[in-house]
Write an enzyme that holds these catalytic residues in place. Sequence first.
Site, PDB file in Angstrom:
ATOM      1  N   LYS A 150       0.737 -15.675  -9.752  1.00  0.00           N
ATOM      2  CA  LYS A 150       0.009 -15.660  -8.397  1.00  0.00           C
ATOM      3  C   LYS A 150      -0.283 -17.167  -7.949  1.00  0.00           C
ATOM      4  O   LYS A 150      -0.140 -18.118  -8.700  1.00  0.00           O
ATOM      5  CB  LYS A 150      -1.200 -15.099  -8.742  1.00  0.00           C
ATOM      6  N   ASP A 156      -0.633 -11.632  -0.058  1.00  0.00           N
ATOM      7  CA  ASP A 156      -1.748 -11.144  -0.500  1.00  0.00           C
ATOM      8  C   ASP A 156      -2.809 -11.411   0.353  1.00  0.00           C
ATOM      9  O   ASP A 156      -2.551 -11.441   1.579  1.00  0.00           O
ATOM     10  CB  ASP A 156      -2.018 -11.684  -2.032  1.00  0.00           C
TER      11      ASP A 156
HETATM   12  P1  NDP Z   1      -5.674  -8.478   3.979  1.00  0.00           P
HETATM   13  O1  NDP Z   1      -5.763  -9.692   3.917  1.00  0.00           O
HETATM   14  O2  NDP Z   1      -4.388  -7.792   4.650  1.00  0.00           O
HETATM   15  O3  NDP Z   1      -6.743  -7.430   3.673  1.00  0.00           O
HETATM   16  C1  NDP Z   1      -7.895  -7.798   2.888  1.00  0.00           C
HETATM   17  C2  NDP Z   1      -8.938  -6.684   3.399  1.00  0.00           C
HETATM   18  O4  NDP Z   1      -9.938  -6.832   2.425  1.00  0.00           O
HETATM   19  C3  NDP Z   1      -9.747  -7.192   4.716  1.00  0.00           C
HETATM   20  O5  NDP Z   1     -10.109  -5.973   5.462  1.00  0.00           O
HETATM   21  C4  NDP Z   1     -10.678  -8.042   4.284  1.00  0.00           C
HETATM   22  O6  NDP Z   1     -11.888  -8.022   5.044  1.00  0.00           O
HETATM   23  C5  NDP Z   1     -11.118  -7.061   2.883  1.00  0.00           C
HETATM   24  N1  NDP Z   1     -11.755  -8.140   2.146  1.00  0.00           N
HETATM   25  C6  NDP Z   1     -11.088  -9.254   1.620  1.00  0.00           C
HETATM   26  N2  NDP Z   1     -11.814  -9.937   0.682  1.00  0.00           N
HETATM   27  C7  NDP Z   1     -13.096  -9.382   0.648  1.00  0.00           C
HETATM   28  C8  NDP Z   1     -14.182  -9.636   0.066  1.00  0.00           C
HETATM   29  N3  NDP Z   1     -14.476 -10.726  -0.668  1.00  0.00           N
HETATM   30  N4  NDP Z   1     -15.374  -8.669   0.296  1.00  0.00           N
HETATM   31  C9  NDP Z   1     -15.206  -7.698   1.024  1.00  0.00           C
HETATM   32  N5  NDP Z   1     -14.068  -7.364   1.649  1.00  0.00           N
HETATM   33  C10 NDP Z   1     -12.821  -8.183   1.596  1.00  0.00           C
HETATM   34  O7  NDP Z   1      -4.800  -8.294   2.290  1.00  0.00           O
HETATM   35  P2  NDP Z   1      -4.209  -7.093   1.689  1.00  0.00           P
HETATM   36  O8  NDP Z   1      -4.555  -5.634   2.314  1.00  0.00           O
HETATM   37  O9  NDP Z   1      -2.753  -7.475   1.496  1.00  0.00           O
HETATM   38  O10 NDP Z   1      -4.717  -7.051   0.038  1.00  0.00           O
HETATM   39  C11 NDP Z   1      -5.935  -6.122  -0.288  1.00  0.00           C
HETATM   40  C12 NDP Z   1      -5.958  -6.205  -1.786  1.00  0.00           C
HETATM   41  O11 NDP Z   1      -4.710  -5.255  -2.161  1.00  0.00           O
HETATM   42  C13 NDP Z   1      -6.041  -7.313  -2.668  1.00  0.00           C
HETATM   43  O12 NDP Z   1      -6.726  -7.040  -3.592  1.00  0.00           O
HETATM   44  C14 NDP Z   1      -4.719  -7.524  -3.197  1.00  0.00           C
HETATM   45  O13 NDP Z   1      -4.726  -8.224  -3.921  1.00  0.00           O
HETATM   46  C15 NDP Z   1      -4.245  -6.258  -3.056  1.00  0.00           C
HETATM   47  N6  NDP Z   1      -2.592  -5.923  -3.079  1.00  0.00           N
HETATM   48  C16 NDP Z   1      -2.024  -6.411  -2.101  1.00  0.00           C
HETATM   49  C17 NDP Z   1      -0.726  -6.244  -2.189  1.00  0.00           C
HETATM   50  C18 NDP Z   1       0.089  -6.617  -0.830  1.00  0.00           C
HETATM   51  O14 NDP Z   1       1.394  -6.326  -0.995  1.00  0.00           O
HETATM   52  N7  NDP Z   1      -0.229  -6.966   0.042  1.00  0.00           N
HETATM   53  C19 NDP Z   1      -0.235  -5.592  -3.283  1.00  0.00           C
HETATM   54  C20 NDP Z   1      -0.726  -5.229  -4.169  1.00  0.00           C
HETATM   55  C21 NDP Z   1      -2.147  -5.268  -4.367  1.00  0.00           C
HETATM   56  P3  NDP Z   1     -12.308  -9.288   5.755  1.00  0.00           P
HETATM   57  O15 NDP Z   1     -11.308  -9.477   7.012  1.00  0.00           O
HETATM   58  O16 NDP Z   1     -13.557  -9.243   6.341  1.00  0.00           O
HETATM   59  O17 NDP Z   1     -12.099 -10.415   4.885  1.00  0.00           O
HETATM   60  O1  2IT Z   2      -0.889  -8.076  -6.073  1.00  0.00           O
HETATM   61  C1  2IT Z   2       0.498  -7.789  -5.573  1.00  0.00           C
HETATM   62  O2  2IT Z   2       1.206  -7.054  -6.405  1.00  0.00           O
HETATM   63  C2  2IT Z   2       0.860  -8.414  -4.448  1.00  0.00           C
HETATM   64  N1  2IT Z   2       0.107  -9.198  -3.630  1.00  0.00           N
HETATM   65  C3  2IT Z   2       2.225  -8.518  -4.171  1.00  0.00           C
HETATM   66  C4  2IT Z   2       3.128  -9.311  -4.854  1.00  0.00           C
HETATM   67  C5  2IT Z   2       4.854  -9.596  -4.516  1.00  0.00           C
HETATM   68  O3  2IT Z   2       5.166 -10.371  -5.064  1.00  0.00           O
HETATM   69  O4  2IT Z   2       4.962  -8.538  -3.516  1.00  0.00           O
END
Ligand code: NDP
Ligand code: 2IT
Length: 444
Positions: free
Chosen positions: A126, A166
């Site tokens: 990460k 992420d």
């Molecule tokens: P984005 O940046 O696209 O969206 C994040 C969302 O979560 C936004 O709505 C944001 O709101 C909210 N958020 C972020 N931080 C906080 C916080 N501290 N408190 C409250 N709300 C918060 O990120 P992703 O959708 O990519 O990621 C979301 C989650 O999924 C994370 O935990 C990430 O690690 C996990 N994940 C992502 C993957 C991917 O492929 N992208 C794969 C697997 C897991 P705001 O705009 O107000 O910050």
């Molecule tokens: O938490 C996760 O699995 C991710 N943010 C995606 C990682 C990736 O390499 O696609």
Amino acid sequence: MSYVSEVFEKVVRENPNEPEFHQAVKEVFTTIEPAVIKNEKLYKDAGLLERIVEPERIISFRVPWVDDKGQVQVNKGYRIQFNSAIGPYKGGIRLHPSVNQGILKFLGFEQIFKNSLTGLPMGGAKGGSNFDPKGKSDNEVMRFCQSFMSELYKYIGKDTDVPAGDIGTGAREIGYFFGQYKKLTGLYEGVLTGKGLTYGGSLTRTEATGFGVVYMADEMLKDAHDGIEGKVVAISGSGNVAIYCAKKFEELGAKVITMSDSNGYIYDGNGINVDVVKEIKEVRRGRIKEYVDTVKSAKYVEGKRPWGEKVDIAAPCATQNEVSGEEAKTLVSNGVKLVVEGANMPLTLEAIKVMQDNKVLYMPGKAANAGGVSVSGLEMSQNSIRLSWTFEEVDERLKGIMKNIYKQVTETASEYGNKDDFVMGANIAGFKKVATAMLAQGIC
Ligand code: NDP
Ligand code: 2IT
């Protein structure tokens, strides 16, 4: 004292001020203990647990960039290359002001076992920065990304370490990272995943994490002789994972009534119109509260999380520790049947216990949100063979991978005597493969 307790105490002692990392290790260690006991001498002689909690390498660097006013800004940059036993390092880049080494270590540690569950050859990593893309111009984001990559390019590559998106890192940021990597190395290679479709990205990667979460929920419900159709769902977040989770739930006949951001949540009793959310978040980069400007019948609740609403399914898709023990109790008393984690570690350890004690079907993130990194793995495969598969082809593979993860989790949970403990199932299944590879490769 047992071997796992001994190593856990060492982790706490030697890594002060990293509570999220301690939490992630505790969740894994308390559940893999039965598998460790079976091989205790072998693992202990090889220092296996001591090694698995220590990142192979942490790269920490300065990220200076110039803002639109001409002022120099400096952020912290990191890449945690945690474990390469089963493949090149793989994992996202988080850009958020809360990022620090401990948070990235928890995420990198989780990623080891998640990637193992996918069945694809990927190690765990990460990275990220405390840079906040919110409110920055495109040019500021570009200059930050270029500076970040000017240091990181030395340590990554298609066969060594492949970063991805992420929180805070989406298609725009990946594009800037890729451009700078290419410029510095002269290599046009699959060094990042989540790339745009015109330069090596895979169809379905944008949707993969959210879709995968719903495919997982579908497997869980089918096994319980139930289904997604007609279920009422609370989703948190409104980013990449949340949006495509909501879209697939709706496609399969569920009604999603909440989405959120860090300021508050929206409630739409008629079912959220995901296209409106996509327009606000993906096009305008706006705030979730703007939804009620378009959908007048919906309401916006400032400063609260959505877990007080009465739902059948909860899918936390925002961030770590966003469901407390108290909130879990409220969800249970409102009749929640299934919790599926789109985010990484969104439930506190107390909240997990509440779900399990109350027989809620609960699938931890490292299994439920593995669809994203799975399609990243498929993007790497397509880049290697210089071909691209159709949306349908990748989506089918994603479904197959999620099904297989569910199978591994449930079979392992049954083998270890508690068929409903998916946390144990996921952790043991993910751990065993990595442990076997580490033992085979000697002390390294
Ligand atoms: P984005 O940046 O696209 O969206 C994040 C969302 O979560 C936004 O709505 C944001 O709101 C909210 N958020 C972020 N931080 C906080 C916080 N501290 N408190 C409250 N709300 C918060 O990120 P992703 O959708 O990519 O990621 C979301 C989650 O999924 C994370 O935990 C990430 O690690 C996990 N994940 C992502 C993957 C991917 O492929 N992208 C794969 C697997 C897991 P705001 O705009 O107000 O910050
Ligand atoms: O938490 C996760 O699995 C991710 N943010 C995606 C990682 C990736 O390499 O696609």
